[in-house]
Structure formats: C-alpha cells, structure tokens
Design a protein around this motif. Structure first.
Motif, mmCIF file in Angstrom:
data_model
loop_
_atom_site.group_PDB
_atom_site.id
_atom_site.type_symbol
_atom_site.label_atom_id
_atom_site.label_comp_id
_atom_site.label_asym_id
_atom_site.label_seq_id
_atom_site.Cartn_x
_atom_site.Cartn_y
_atom_site.Cartn_z
ATOM 1 N N VAL A 63 -3.208 -46.034 44.610
ATOM 2 C CA VAL A 63 -4.296 -46.101 43.645
ATOM 3 C C VAL A 63 -3.722 -46.489 42.292
ATOM 4 C CG1 VAL A 63 -5.779 -44.442 44.822
ATOM 5 C CG2 VAL A 63 -4.159 -43.629 43.134
ATOM 6 N N ALA A 65 -3.680 -46.349 38.107
ATOM 7 C CA ALA A 65 -3.755 -45.238 37.169
ATOM 8 C C ALA A 65 -5.178 -44.968 36.704
ATOM 9 C CB ALA A 65 -2.848 -45.506 35.970
ATOM 10 N N GLN A 67 -7.880 -45.193 38.517
ATOM 11 C CA GLN A 67 -8.741 -44.789 39.620
ATOM 12 C C GLN A 67 -8.648 -43.280 39.830
ATOM 13 O OE1 GLN A 67 -7.071 -47.430 42.628
ATOM 14 N NE2 GLN A 67 -9.112 -48.281 42.903
ATOM 15 N N HIS A 68 -9.670 -42.739 40.476
ATOM 16 C CA HIS A 68 -9.678 -41.318 40.800
ATOM 17 C C HIS A 68 -8.553 -41.032 41.775
ATOM 18 C CE1 HIS A 68 -11.550 -37.476 40.587
ATOM 19 N NE2 HIS A 68 -11.730 -37.411 41.893
ATOM 20 N N SER A 69 -7.894 -39.913 41.634
ATOM 21 C CA SER A 69 -6.697 -39.633 42.410
ATOM 22 C C SER A 69 -6.895 -38.598 43.511
ATOM 23 C CB SER A 69 -5.595 -39.177 41.466
ATOM 24 O OG SER A 69 -6.083 -38.112 40.677
ATOM 25 N N ASP A 84 -3.547 -38.127 45.684
ATOM 26 C CA ASP A 84 -2.567 -39.171 45.380
ATOM 27 C C ASP A 84 -1.165 -38.555 45.342
ATOM 28 O OD1 ASP A 84 -0.951 -41.165 44.323
ATOM 29 O OD2 ASP A 84 -2.229 -41.561 42.596
ATOM 30 N N THR A 86 1.556 -39.783 44.414
ATOM 31 C CA THR A 86 2.413 -40.238 43.314
ATOM 32 C C THR A 86 2.193 -39.418 42.041
ATOM 33 O OG1 THR A 86 0.838 -41.900 42.497
ATOM 34 C CG2 THR A 86 2.387 -42.588 44.235
ATOM 35 N N ARG A 87 1.196 -38.552 42.044
ATOM 36 C CA ARG A 87 0.939 -37.693 40.884
ATOM 37 C C ARG A 87 1.945 -36.549 40.866
ATOM 38 N NH1 ARG A 87 -3.663 -39.440 37.891
ATOM 39 N NH2 ARG A 87 -4.283 -41.316 39.009
ATOM 40 N N GLU A 91 -0.454 -32.017 38.819
ATOM 41 C CA GLU A 91 -1.678 -32.817 38.965
ATOM 42 C C GLU A 91 -2.231 -32.717 40.383
ATOM 43 O OE1 GLU A 91 -1.531 -36.695 36.181
ATOM 44 O OE2 GLU A 91 0.230 -36.451 37.477
ATOM 45 N N GLN A 92 -1.348 -32.746 41.387
ATOM 46 C CA GLN A 92 -1.808 -32.628 42.768
ATOM 47 C C GLN A 92 -2.486 -31.280 43.005
ATOM 48 O OE1 GLN A 92 1.036 -33.818 45.812
ATOM 49 N NE2 GLN A 92 2.025 -35.192 44.335
ATOM 50 N N LEU A 131 -13.357 -43.492 46.270
ATOM 51 C CA LEU A 131 -12.690 -43.427 44.972
ATOM 52 C C LEU A 131 -13.642 -43.670 43.812
ATOM 53 C CD1 LEU A 131 -9.344 -45.253 45.759
ATOM 54 C CD2 LEU A 131 -9.774 -42.813 45.577
ATOM 55 N N HIS A 134 -15.808 -40.508 40.009
ATOM 56 C CA HIS A 134 -14.841 -40.059 39.013
ATOM 57 C C HIS A 134 -15.450 -39.877 37.632
ATOM 58 C CE1 HIS A 134 -14.801 -44.436 38.572
ATOM 59 N NE2 HIS A 134 -14.445 -44.221 37.350
#
Length: 178
Positions: A63, A65, A67-69, A84, A86-87, A91-92, A131, A134
């Motif tokens: 995704v 940056a 976009q909704h994660s 996501d 990668t967060r 954040e996850q 997605l 958001h």
C-alpha cells in the motif's frame, strides 16, 4: 457592545463522552484487553466475545503511504483483520485495535466471501474497495478510532506497571475522568 453568542448545535459527541461510551462498551461486554498488548491476543479475546474466529494477518498487497493501512473483512465463517506489515509495530497494534473497534461497535465490514480471497492472490478490485474506507470524519471512524485509543490505553495500565506520563499528570491534576 458585544453581541450575544449563539449556542453552537453540534451533533458530534464530545471526545470525553465518546471515550466513556467506549469504556462502557468494553466493560458491559466483559472484554479484558490483554496486557502487555499483543494484537493476536486481542483477536483471541474478541473471537471469544463474537463466538467466531478473528484472525490478524498481513495485508498481502503493498500500500502507498496515503492509503489506509488496515481493513476488517467479515466472511461467513470468520473475521479477518488485514494490517500493513510495513508499518511500525505500534502502528500495527493501533490499526488492529481500530479494526476491532469497528467490530465491537457492530459497524459494517467489507463483506467478502473467503472463497473470493485466495491469499496472497487478492483480486485488486476487492483490495481497492476494502482500502477505500479511510475517512476519519464519519461517526463510525471516530468511534473506531476512540475505541483503539481506549484499548491501547487499557493495555498500558498493567497492575504494578510504571505509570505513563499522562497517568502521572492526570493523577496530579485529579482529572480521573480524562
């Protein structure tokens, strides 16, 4: 001479009122937030509450940056929370708690038959639809966001834990209802 102020009619709940509603929702349903916090343990707690499996998985597509994660998908047999990967871990956790907030408030999920989602080969039109949710200006997004905050706060309040800076300030100012 000053003109009298016209009362503002705001239909949005005040943050303090919304926070109390979130606290009450957790308490009334006997939902105990795991501490220390773990997103998979939270999913297990919510799974017991909902009487169906709740799983947290990595979002299988990259995704951007902007976009909704995270997304919650409600299938006929289970609830899936995609996050996501990668967060940051914080954040996850927050994304997971936010999606759990949607579940606890009985908001609408992205209804997708699990047969349509063959991980990791998601149909991109389904992913784009998922997605798209958001907008934090809606009441449902505010409720889910506040619930995430309450969940994360509760996880940080372990017995015997060192109080956070906000807890120390709140206590010092006797602001127990913040």
């Amino acid at each position: 001479m000053r003109r009298p102020r016209t009362p503002q009619h705001n239909t949005e709940p005040r943050p303090r009122d919304l926070r109390r509603r979130c606290e009450r929702l957790l308490d009334d349903n006997g939902i105990v937030v795991p501490s220390p916090f773990d997103r998979h343990s939270l999913a297990a707690v919510v799974s017991r509450h909902r009487g169906r499996p709740v799983e947290v998985r990595d979002l299988p597509v990259p995704v951007r940056a902007d976009q909704h994660s995270g997304v919650w998908v409600h299938t006929t047999t289970q609830d899936l929370i995609f996050v996501d990967p990668t967060r940051s871990p914080w954040e996850q956790d927050h994304i997971t708690a936010h999606e759990v907030g949607h579940m606890l408030w009985n908001h609408e999920a992205s209804d997708v038959d699990l047969g349509e989602i063959l991980l990791p080969d998601l149909d991109m039109s389904v992913v784009r639809a998922m997605l798209g949710r958001h907008d934090f200006s809606t009441e449902q997004e505010r409720e889910a966001e506040m619930m995430a905050t309450v969940i994360i706060d509760r996880a940080a309040r372990t017995p015997g834990a060192v109080p956070s800076a906000i807890d120390r300030v709140t206590s010092a100012l006797s602001l127990d209802d913040v």
